[in-house]
Enzyme design. Structure first.
Site, PDB file in Angstrom:
ATOM      1  N   GLY A  12       0.840  -1.201   0.000  1.00  0.00           N
ATOM      2  CA  GLY A  12       0.000   0.000   0.000  1.00  0.00           C
ATOM      3  C   GLY A  12       0.874   1.249   0.000  1.00  0.00           C
ATOM      4  O   GLY A  12       1.929   1.257   0.637  1.00  0.00           O
ATOM      5  N   ARG A  74       0.520  -4.819  -4.908  1.00  0.00           N
ATOM      6  CA  ARG A  74       0.678  -5.807  -3.838  1.00  0.00           C
ATOM      7  C   ARG A  74       1.147  -7.154  -4.393  1.00  0.00           C
ATOM      8  O   ARG A  74       1.048  -8.183  -3.730  1.00  0.00           O
ATOM      9  CB  ARG A  74      -0.632  -5.954  -3.061  1.00  0.00           C
ATOM     10  CG  ARG A  74      -0.986  -4.714  -2.246  1.00  0.00           C
ATOM     11  CD  ARG A  74      -2.007  -5.034  -1.182  1.00  0.00           C
ATOM     12  NE  ARG A  74      -2.433  -3.860  -0.424  1.00  0.00           N
ATOM     13  CZ  ARG A  74      -1.788  -3.420   0.652  1.00  0.00           C
ATOM     14  NH1 ARG A  74      -0.717  -4.020   1.082  1.00  0.00           N
ATOM     15  NH2 ARG A  74      -2.267  -2.363   1.309  1.00  0.00           N
ATOM     16  N   ASP A  75       1.644  -7.179  -5.649  1.00  0.00           N
ATOM     17  CA  ASP A  75       2.107  -8.432  -6.257  1.00  0.00           C
ATOM     18  C   ASP A  75       3.314  -9.002  -5.526  1.00  0.00           C
ATOM     19  O   ASP A  75       4.212  -8.267  -5.140  1.00  0.00           O
ATOM     20  CB  ASP A  75       2.491  -8.190  -7.718  1.00  0.00           C
ATOM     21  CG  ASP A  75       1.267  -7.968  -8.578  1.00  0.00           C
ATOM     22  OD1 ASP A  75       0.314  -8.760  -8.458  1.00  0.00           O
ATOM     23  OD2 ASP A  75       1.262  -6.992  -9.352  1.00  0.00           O
ATOM     24  N   GLY A 112       5.058  -7.052   4.321  1.00  0.00           N
ATOM     25  CA  GLY A 112       4.993  -7.972   3.166  1.00  0.00           C
ATOM     26  C   GLY A 112       6.173  -7.748   2.229  1.00  0.00           C
ATOM     27  O   GLY A 112       6.791  -8.711   1.728  1.00  0.00           O
ATOM     28  N   ASP A 135       0.722   1.878   9.023  1.00  0.00           N
ATOM     29  CA  ASP A 135       0.360   1.033  10.169  1.00  0.00           C
ATOM     30  C   ASP A 135       1.433   1.006  11.260  1.00  0.00           C
ATOM     31  O   ASP A 135       1.158   0.594  12.389  1.00  0.00           O
ATOM     32  CB  ASP A 135       0.107  -0.407   9.717  1.00  0.00           C
ATOM     33  CG  ASP A 135      -1.119  -0.524   8.836  1.00  0.00           C
ATOM     34  OD1 ASP A 135      -1.854   0.476   8.711  1.00  0.00           O
ATOM     35  OD2 ASP A 135      -1.339  -1.606   8.267  1.00  0.00           O
ATOM     36  N   GLU A 230      -9.568  -0.891  12.115  1.00  0.00           N
ATOM     37  CA  GLU A 230     -10.146  -1.829  11.142  1.00  0.00           C
ATOM     38  C   GLU A 230     -10.164  -3.271  11.647  1.00  0.00           C
ATOM     39  O   GLU A 230     -11.117  -3.993  11.442  1.00  0.00           O
ATOM     40  CB  GLU A 230      -9.210  -1.844   9.934  1.00  0.00           C
ATOM     41  CG  GLU A 230      -9.583  -1.058   8.748  1.00  0.00           C
ATOM     42  CD  GLU A 230      -8.503  -1.276   7.693  1.00  0.00           C
ATOM     43  OE1 GLU A 230      -7.300  -1.230   8.017  1.00  0.00           O
ATOM     44  OE2 GLU A 230      -8.889  -1.484   6.536  1.00  0.00           O
ATOM     45  N   GLN A 302      -6.423   8.456   4.810  1.00  0.00           N
ATOM     46  CA  GLN A 302      -5.275   8.419   5.726  1.00  0.00           C
ATOM     47  C   GLN A 302      -3.953   8.178   4.995  1.00  0.00           C
ATOM     48  O   GLN A 302      -2.888   8.358   5.550  1.00  0.00           O
ATOM     49  CB  GLN A 302      -5.482   7.319   6.769  1.00  0.00           C
ATOM     50  CG  GLN A 302      -6.654   7.589   7.666  1.00  0.00           C
ATOM     51  CD  GLN A 302      -7.184   6.318   8.322  1.00  0.00           C
ATOM     52  OE1 GLN A 302      -6.919   6.070   9.487  1.00  0.00           O
ATOM     53  NE2 GLN A 302      -7.924   5.511   7.599  1.00  0.00           N
TER      54      GLN A 302
END
Ligand code: F6P
Length: 378
Positions: A12, A74-75, A112, A135, A230, A302
């Site tokens: 992201g 996001r691959d 990730g 995050d 979330e 955000q």
């Protein structure tokens, strides 16, 4: 011949990515006489050989821009959708890396991306990473860039929701990003003075939340702000989730493929249901308290817009340290923040971990000490 450095941004997007690209690029170009290329759209660009030269023109004027001039995706190298199939494209990426005679590949991303970069490192290329995500949950670094900007945006939203909640005597539930960790929800909740803060790390008891709101009303405060991450789960949902995860691990270990497939489906259904968790929370609180309730989902707001000064500084500091590490021939590390200094942490120590909010963190203690309900007494 000048050393050639490749940069990609994956996962992201987050404010500060362009500041980091600029810092790596400028330090590489100006201080170390290297050349720099950018791969488009994360690991996919490396696989598809989509790259362009980053010279001083491209690196100019991007410090304050949100998003990433490289694009992102996001691959994952080992599970890349190609045509109708999902394939392991790691070897193609390694081949492309050598075809372009790269000295190093810089991968800027969250948890990730650290994992995916480590996969490429083990496949034989020189990798170095930077930690970014709103995050703030990457292990082995004090902080990630993007977090400060998102914290400011979310805090501003909580501030603004106060006046309307107050005027209408309502509950306002505000959903803040963070699927697995509650740094952003907790930080913005405390800074914005939310009355209730619910985090993935603390499964909540809806009755305790409702009672906190009713207690406020008895004290003459007939509005409440509920900041919910979330990924926050009720106690009941947390039990189900834990059970499914244990089942998954067992089926994997015992190589019971049918059971594993069934469990994975159940986990997907669970996650799909979680998308509406804040909607259910808002309506449950309305029924349990008799107060009208509204939901605001901050979502991708955000992640957008100009990075804060703190994020620009952090990204610049990490980016320049990254160029220095490449010059020194230090690879397969993440450039991490350790107080005022920068550490080159082996990627092997970063992957497979997540920095969650510890229950004894000073922010938790501060929230409790100021009477904020965290959804569960512990
Ligand atoms: O990892 C950053 C993050 O913004 C999370 O907070 C959020 O859960 C997720 O990304 C959303 O991802 P996407 O933009 O792919 O929907």
């Amino acid at each position: 011949m000048a050393k050639l450095v490749g940069i990609l941004t994956a996962g992201g997007d987050s404010p500060g990515l362009n500041a980091a690209i600029r810092a790596i690029g400028k330090a590489a170009l100006l201080r170390h006489n290297m050349q720099v290329v950018g791969f488009r759209d994360g690991f996919r660009g490396l696989m598809e050989n989509r790259l362009f030269r980053l010279d001083s023109d491209q690196l100019s004027g991007i410090l304050t821009q949100g998003g990433t001039i490289l694009g992102t995706s996001r691959d994952k190298p080992h599970r890349m959708p190609v045509g109708a199939r999902v394939q392991d494209m790691t070897d193609v990426m390694v081949e492309n890396y050598y075809r372009h005679h790269l000295e190093a590949l810089v991968c800027i991303g969250g948890g990730g991306t650290q994992k995916n970069a480590y996969r490429l490192a083990r496949a034989g290329i020189n990798v170095i990473t930077l930690p970014k995500t709103i995050d703030n949950d990457v292990a082995m670094t004090d902080v990630t860039f993007g977090f400060d900007t998102a914290l400011t945006i979310a805090t501003d939203a909580v501030d603004r929701l106060h006046s309307t909640a107050h005027s209408h005597h309502r509950i306002i539930v505000v959903e803040i990003m963070g699927h697995n960790t509650g740094w952003l929800g907790l930080g913005a909740g405390i800074a914005g003075g939310a009355d209730v803060i619910l985090l993935p790390e603390i499964p909540y008891d809806i009755e305790q939340v409702a009672e906190a709101i009713r207690r406020r009303r008895r004290a003459g405060k007939n509005f409440s702000i509920v900041a919910v991450s979330e990924g926050a789960l009720s106690r009941e949902d947390a039990k189900i989730h834990q059970k499914l995860r244990a089942q998954k691990a067992k089926a994997k270990a015992e190589k019971k493929n049918k059971k594993l497939a069934r469990t994975l489906k159940a986990l997907t259904r669970f996650k799909a249901r979680q998308v509406n968790a804040a909607v259910r929370l808002s309506s449950d609180l309305e029924s349990l308290t008799g107060l009208e309730s509204r939901l605001t989902i901050l979502g991708h707001l955000q992640r957008g817009g100009t990075p804060s000064a703190a994020d620009r500084l952090l990204a610049t500091r990490l980016g320049t340290a990254c160029a220095d590490a490449i010059q020194a021939g230090i690879f397969n590390r993440m450039v991490a923040v350790d107080g005022e200094s920068t550490q080159l942490v082996p990627l092997a120590d970063v992957v497979g971990k997540r920095k969650t909010v510890p229950l004894d963190h000073p922010w938790i203690a501060a929230a409790q000490a100021t009477g904020t309900c965290l959804g569960n007494v512990f």
